[in-house]
Every structure is written in structure tokens, then in C-alpha cells.
Design a protein around this motif. Structure first.
Motif, PDB file in Angstrom:
ATOM      1  N   VAL A   1      52.292  32.060  14.222  1.00  0.00           N
ATOM      2  CA  VAL A   1      52.606  33.442  14.602  1.00  0.00           C
ATOM      3  C   VAL A   1      51.517  34.391  14.106  1.00  0.00           C
ATOM      4  N   ASN A   2      51.098  34.231  12.856  1.00  0.00           N
ATOM      5  CA  ASN A   2      50.050  35.087  12.292  1.00  0.00           C
ATOM      6  C   ASN A   2      48.748  34.969  13.082  1.00  0.00           C
ATOM      7  N   THR A   3      48.389  33.755  13.467  1.00  0.00           N
ATOM      8  CA  THR A   3      47.146  33.524  14.216  1.00  0.00           C
ATOM      9  C   THR A   3      47.217  34.179  15.591  1.00  0.00           C
ATOM     10  N   ILE A   4      48.318  33.977  16.291  1.00  0.00           N
ATOM     11  CA  ILE A   4      48.490  34.578  17.619  1.00  0.00           C
ATOM     12  C   ILE A   4      48.357  36.100  17.524  1.00  0.00           C
ATOM     13  N   GLU A   5      49.025  36.671  16.533  1.00  0.00           N
ATOM     14  CA  GLU A   5      48.984  38.132  16.382  1.00  0.00           C
ATOM     15  C   GLU A   5      47.610  38.625  15.939  1.00  0.00           C
ATOM     16  N   MET A   6      46.917  37.875  15.066  1.00  0.00           N
ATOM     17  CA  MET A   6      45.571  38.280  14.627  1.00  0.00           C
ATOM     18  C   MET A   6      44.568  38.243  15.774  1.00  0.00           C
ATOM     19  N   LEU A   7      44.824  37.387  16.769  1.00  0.00           N
ATOM     20  CA  LEU A   7      43.957  37.325  17.943  1.00  0.00           C
ATOM     21  C   LEU A   7      44.302  38.408  18.967  1.00  0.00           C
ATOM     22  N   GLY A   8      45.254  39.260  18.630  1.00  0.00           N
ATOM     23  CA  GLY A   8      45.591  40.390  19.484  1.00  0.00           C
ATOM     24  C   GLY A   8      46.652  40.102  20.526  1.00  0.00           C
ATOM     25  N   TYR A   9      47.283  38.956  20.454  1.00  0.00           N
ATOM     26  CA  TYR A   9      48.325  38.607  21.412  1.00  0.00           C
ATOM     27  C   TYR A   9      49.695  38.977  20.863  1.00  0.00           C
ATOM     28  N   LYS A  10      50.645  39.103  21.788  1.00  0.00           N
ATOM     29  CA  LYS A  10      52.036  39.359  21.446  1.00  0.00           C
ATOM     30  C   LYS A  10      52.846  38.169  21.942  1.00  0.00           C
ATOM     31  N   ILE A  11      53.803  37.736  21.143  1.00  0.00           N
ATOM     32  CA  ILE A  11      54.712  36.676  21.582  1.00  0.00           C
ATOM     33  C   ILE A  11      55.852  37.365  22.318  1.00  0.00           C
ATOM     34  N   ASP A  12      55.895  37.175  23.641  1.00  0.00           N
ATOM     35  CA  ASP A  12      56.850  37.886  24.490  1.00  0.00           C
ATOM     36  C   ASP A  12      58.224  37.240  24.523  1.00  0.00           C
ATOM     37  N   GLN A  13      58.234  35.917  24.691  1.00  0.00           N
ATOM     38  CA  GLN A  13      59.499  35.207  24.823  1.00  0.00           C
ATOM     39  C   GLN A  13      59.272  33.713  24.701  1.00  0.00           C
ATOM     40  N   VAL A  14      60.378  33.012  24.493  1.00  0.00           N
ATOM     41  CA  VAL A  14      60.376  31.553  24.467  1.00  0.00           C
ATOM     42  C   VAL A  14      61.366  31.114  25.535  1.00  0.00           C
ATOM     43  N   ILE A  15      60.977  30.094  26.313  1.00  0.00           N
ATOM     44  CA  ILE A  15      61.856  29.588  27.372  1.00  0.00           C
ATOM     45  C   ILE A  15      62.013  28.082  27.223  1.00  0.00           C
ATOM     46  N   ILE A  16      63.269  27.632  27.109  1.00  0.00           N
ATOM     47  CA  ILE A  16      63.571  26.199  27.186  1.00  0.00           C
ATOM     48  C   ILE A  16      63.640  25.945  28.687  1.00  0.00           C
ATOM     49  N   ASN A  17      62.621  25.282  29.222  1.00  0.00           N
ATOM     50  CA  ASN A  17      62.462  25.270  30.679  1.00  0.00           C
ATOM     51  C   ASN A  17      62.787  23.966  31.383  1.00  0.00           C
ATOM     52  N   ASP A  18      63.021  22.872  30.642  1.00  0.00           N
ATOM     53  CA  ASP A  18      63.345  21.629  31.346  1.00  0.00           C
ATOM     54  C   ASP A  18      63.985  20.630  30.403  1.00  0.00           C
ATOM     55  N   LEU A  19      64.622  19.656  31.012  1.00  0.00           N
ATOM     56  CA  LEU A  19      65.207  18.521  30.314  1.00  0.00           C
ATOM     57  C   LEU A  19      64.935  17.302  31.175  1.00  0.00           C
ATOM     58  N   LYS A  20      64.161  16.374  30.632  1.00  0.00           N
ATOM     59  CA  LYS A  20      63.842  15.140  31.349  1.00  0.00           C
ATOM     60  C   LYS A  20      64.315  13.984  30.481  1.00  0.00           C
ATOM     61  N   GLY A  21      65.281  13.218  31.011  1.00  0.00           N
ATOM     62  CA  GLY A  21      65.888  12.174  30.192  1.00  0.00           C
ATOM     63  C   GLY A  21      66.634  12.844  29.058  1.00  0.00           C
ATOM     64  N   GLN A  22      66.224  12.557  27.829  1.00  0.00           N
ATOM     65  CA  GLN A  22      66.841  13.192  26.662  1.00  0.00           C
ATOM     66  C   GLN A  22      65.855  14.118  25.952  1.00  0.00           C
ATOM     67  N   THR A  23      64.765  14.481  26.647  1.00  0.00           N
ATOM     68  CA  THR A  23      63.727  15.310  26.039  1.00  0.00           C
ATOM     69  C   THR A  23      63.726  16.708  26.645  1.00  0.00           C
ATOM     70  N   PHE A  24      63.887  17.697  25.759  1.00  0.00           N
ATOM     71  CA  PHE A  24      63.817  19.096  26.173  1.00  0.00           C
ATOM     72  C   PHE A  24      62.360  19.552  26.149  1.00  0.00           C
ATOM     73  N   TYR A  25      62.042  20.519  27.021  1.00  0.00           N
ATOM     74  CA  TYR A  25      60.705  21.104  27.097  1.00  0.00           C
ATOM     75  C   TYR A  25      60.827  22.616  26.950  1.00  0.00           C
ATOM     76  N   ALA A  26      59.790  23.218  26.385  1.00  0.00           N
ATOM     77  CA  ALA A  26      59.815  24.665  26.179  1.00  0.00           C
ATOM     78  C   ALA A  26      58.424  25.249  26.378  1.00  0.00           C
ATOM     79  N   GLN A  27      58.388  26.560  26.479  1.00  0.00           N
ATOM     80  CA  GLN A  27      57.134  27.302  26.567  1.00  0.00           C
ATOM     81  C   GLN A  27      57.232  28.534  25.681  1.00  0.00           C
ATOM     82  N   ILE A  28      56.106  28.852  25.045  1.00  0.00           N
ATOM     83  CA  ILE A  28      55.970  30.097  24.291  1.00  0.00           C
ATOM     84  C   ILE A  28      55.105  31.004  25.154  1.00  0.00           C
ATOM     85  N   HIS A  29      55.659  32.140  25.575  1.00  0.00           N
ATOM     86  CA  HIS A  29      54.928  33.063  26.442  1.00  0.00           C
ATOM     87  C   HIS A  29      54.268  34.138  25.584  1.00  0.00           C
TER      88      HIS A  29
END
Length: 187
Positions: free
Chosen positions: A60-88
Motif C-alpha cells: 500500500v505504501n509503495t502504490i501510494e508513494m508512486l502517486g497511485y490511489k487504490i480505488d477498489q478490490v474486486i473478487i472477480n472469479d471462481l474456477k474450481g475451488q480457486t478464487f480470483y481477485a483484482q486490485i484496481h
């Protein structure tokens, strides 16, 4: 997409279950995560500040120091028993969706205080439990969590696929029975 928040982190022996609460609904979504990620999420909720940054704090500190903002997190898929996510993340008009494990994405989200979402299709694919309300419901909920296994998350997924295939087959048979050129000889 459905907005969720962390309801609780439960540990039993070597397993850790993250429960995500549907913001405007009665469902809880259980996700099995690693002990370290569970601890990282739990520490943030307990307002425990360590003398040195943990891995998720560092990210989080690195993302913010590079001038980015963490907008949202999305749990976007489930394949088999594995969940997938994205940090926007975003900076000005530049936007990125960073692939992530849900546990890491949520550990980042609680530190960045950003919203967490789950795609509708993920809720459709997995086993959820209802939020407890009464004492009896609390007891039943605790019993359900104790007996819930990782494979239960996708419980019924194969049955749903088989049911949809059966409906498609029946519909196809119905179309064949109604095909043109066949006349009722009883008339």
C-alpha cells in the motif's frame, strides 16, 4: 457487482476462513485463506500497529508513494475451488487492474480503506451462508462453519451444470417434436 465488507476471520488449527458480508443482503461468502493473510487482516481490524510494516503495508505504501490511489478490490472469479481477485489502482486518467489472490487483495483493501466488491457470478458459483440473527441462528451458523469444507464452496456447481444441460436437452427434444413437415394423422 455486489459490495461486501469483512464480517470476520475465523481460524481453526491450520485453516483460516475469511467471511465477506454482503452489504445490502443476508449472505456471507466464505473464502479459505492462508494463516499469514488472515493474521494480516485480523491485525488491521484489531488496530494493532507493529513497529515495522508488514508486506501488505509495504505494498500500500509503495502504490501510494508512486502517486497511485487504490480505488477498489474486486473478487472477480471462481474456477474450481480457486478464487480470483483484482486490485484496481489509478493515477489521473491511468487505470490498472492488478491480478491478486483475494486474501492479499482484501488485506490491501482494509489498509487502503477502499471498497470491496464481488462479481455476481462468484456468488452464483459458490456456497454461501446466511448472516446469523437469533441465538438459534447464531448456533446453527457456528455449526455450519465448523462443518464447512473448502469443497463445499462449489457445492452444487456440478449439479447446476447438469440441471442446465438437462433443461437444454429437453428443450431441444421439444423443438424436434414440433418440427415442420410432421402432421397429426389423427385428424
Amino acid at each position: 457487482m455486489i459490495q461486501v465488507k469483512v464480517y470476520s476471520v475465523a481460524t481453526s488449527g491450520t485453516e483460516c476462513v475469511l467471511l465477506l458480508e454482503e452489504a445490502d443482503g443476508p449472505r456471507l461468502l466464505p473464502i479459505w485463506i492462508g494463516m499469514a493473510e488472515g493474521q494480516a487482516i485480523a491485525l488491521k481490524f484489531a488496530d494493532i500497529v507493529l513497529p515495522r510494516p508488514m508486506t501488505h503495508d509495504l505494498l500500500v505504501n509503495t502504490i501510494e508513494m508512486l502517486g497511485y490511489k487504490i480505488d477498489q478490490v474486486i473478487i472477480n472469479d471462481l474456477k474450481g475451488q480457486t478464487f480470483y481477485a483484482q486490485i484496481h489502482i489509478s493515477r489521473d486518467s491511468v487505470r490498472h487492474a492488478v491480478d491478486s489472490r483475494p486474501s492479499d487483495a482484501i488485506a490491501v483493501a482494509v489498509r487502503a480503506k477502499c471498497p470491496i466488491f464481488v462479481e455476481d457470478k462468484v456468488f452464483e458459483k459458490c456456497h454461501t451462508v446466511k448472516k446469523p440473527i437469533s441465538e438459534d441462528e447464531v448456533k446453527k451458523f457456528k455449526d455450519e462453519i465448523k462443518n464447512l469444507k473448502p469443497q463445499d464452496i462449489v457445492k452444487g456447481l456440478k449439479d447446476k451444470k447438469a440441471e442446465k444441460q438437462k433443461e437444454a436437452d429437453e428443450e431441444q427434444e421439444g423443438r424436434q417434436d414440433e418440427s415442420p413437415g410432421e402432421e397429426d394423422e389423427s385428424a
